[in-house]
Design an enzyme around this catalytic site. Structure first.
Site, mmCIF file in Angstrom:
data_model
loop_
_atom_site.group_PDB
_atom_site.id
_atom_site.type_symbol
_atom_site.label_atom_id
_atom_site.label_comp_id
_atom_site.label_asym_id
_atom_site.label_seq_id
_atom_site.Cartn_x
_atom_site.Cartn_y
_atom_site.Cartn_z
ATOM 1 N N ARG A 216 0.813 -1.214 0.000
ATOM 2 C CA ARG A 216 0.000 0.000 0.000
ATOM 3 C C ARG A 216 0.849 1.268 0.000
ATOM 4 O O ARG A 216 0.314 2.373 0.110
ATOM 5 C CB ARG A 216 -0.938 -0.007 1.211
ATOM 6 N N LYS A 217 2.163 1.151 -0.110
ATOM 7 C CA LYS A 217 3.036 2.330 -0.128
ATOM 8 C C LYS A 217 3.057 2.933 -1.529
ATOM 9 O O LYS A 217 4.062 2.903 -2.240
ATOM 10 C CB LYS A 217 4.448 1.954 0.322
ATOM 11 N N THR A 218 1.909 3.461 -1.925
ATOM 12 C CA THR A 218 1.755 4.013 -3.264
ATOM 13 C C THR A 218 1.646 5.529 -3.206
ATOM 14 O O THR A 218 1.483 6.115 -2.140
ATOM 15 C CB THR A 218 0.498 3.433 -3.935
#
Length: 289
Positions: free
Chosen positions: A145-147
């Site tokens: 989820r590190k977008t």
């Protein structure tokens, strides 16, 4: 992350119904006021060539197409989504865009930014997957989820995330998630030890993420869990935390179903593209923003 490229016409069907509104917003952000450049070049019908200027995987075709559709242009591709583009230190023609000059100019920067980022993510993903397969890993490679806020759709289209919120204990969290989501919900639980993994599996977790384990720790715990719960519970084991292109092979263990890492989409090198309006006989010099 899939092992083989698929036809770019299929990728659009993976996107949510609202995806085209994102393209509209990106265009509005890029030209928030008067389009002076578009006014200068006018509406004469022109063609432009998309050039690949560095080697990598071509990705982001549906987004590129939609940008120019909204700008009144059409795109003819000479390369396939998911294919490896080899420039050999030069450049390679990948597509021809046709439309009014102001439309080509309006869509150019947004389309190139999307293509560069998406292709960079695809290139890094493919490279790491090839390395893992070569080392014998048979499971799934996934992102995290590190977008980039506002750009997640491009970086992770086709991928799904599941969340479990804190409820005081793993068992309570799984029960609450199942109650709220119904029978179709897949619940993933992040654990820090084999004991926490056992609790999650017993409570009915569908996916158990072993977070920030060492390579050796992954192999020991995953084998123990699969043997311990064989025939009693069905679950997937995922490993995440600290995996990079340099160390991912040390985590390889086919008791692990999913390897997830932000290194395939966070801080990756972009693939270089340019879009140049073609100069035809009797016309002035090429126009580019």
């Amino acid at each position: 992350m899939m092992d083989l490229p698929i036809d770019h016409g299929c990728l659009e069907h993976l996107l949510p119904a609202s995806w085209k509104t994102s393209v509209t917003a990106w265009l509005a952000e890029d030209t928030p006021s008067f389009d002076v450049g578009g006014f200068v070049v006018g509406s004469e019908l022109r063609t432009a060539t998309l050039w690949g200027k560095s080697s990598g995987i071509l990705a982001g075709v549906p987004f590129f197409n939609e940008v120019f559709t909204q700008c009144g242009c059409t795109v003819e591709w000479h390369a396939r989504e998911g294919s490896h583009v080899e420039t050999h230190g030069g450049k390679k023609a990948l597509a021809t865009v046709t439309g009014p000059a102001h439309g080509l100019l309006e869509g150019e920067r947004v389309a190139l930014n999307i293509l560069a980022r998406c292709s960079g993510v695809a290139t890094m993903s493919r490279r790491l997957l090839v390395n893992l397969r070569s080392a014998g890993y048979k499971g799934v490679l996934a992102g995290t989820r590190k977008t980039t806020p506002g750009f997640r759709l491009v970086e992770k289209y086709g991928m799904l995330d599941n969340h479990v919120w804190s409820r005081g204990s793993i068992t309570q969290a799984v029960k609450a998630a199942k109650a709220a989501g119904g029978f179709s919900l897949k619940v993933e639980v992040e654990v820090q030890s084999e004991e926490e993994a056992d609790e999650a599996i017993k409570a009915g977790a569908d996916v158990v993420m072993l977070d920030n384990f060492s390579g050796e720790g992954v192999r020991v715990v995953s084998r123990s869990l699969k043997e311990k719960w064989k025939g009693e519970r069905q679950f997937l084991l995922e490993v995440s935390g600290g995996l990079t292109e340099d160390n991912a092979e040390s985590y390889i263990c086919n008791d692990i179903d999913i390897l997830s890492t932000s290194s395939i989409h966070q801080g990756v090198r972009h693939i270089d593209f340019s879009l140049k309006i073609n100069v035809e006989q009797g016309q002035g010099p090429e126009v580019s923003s």
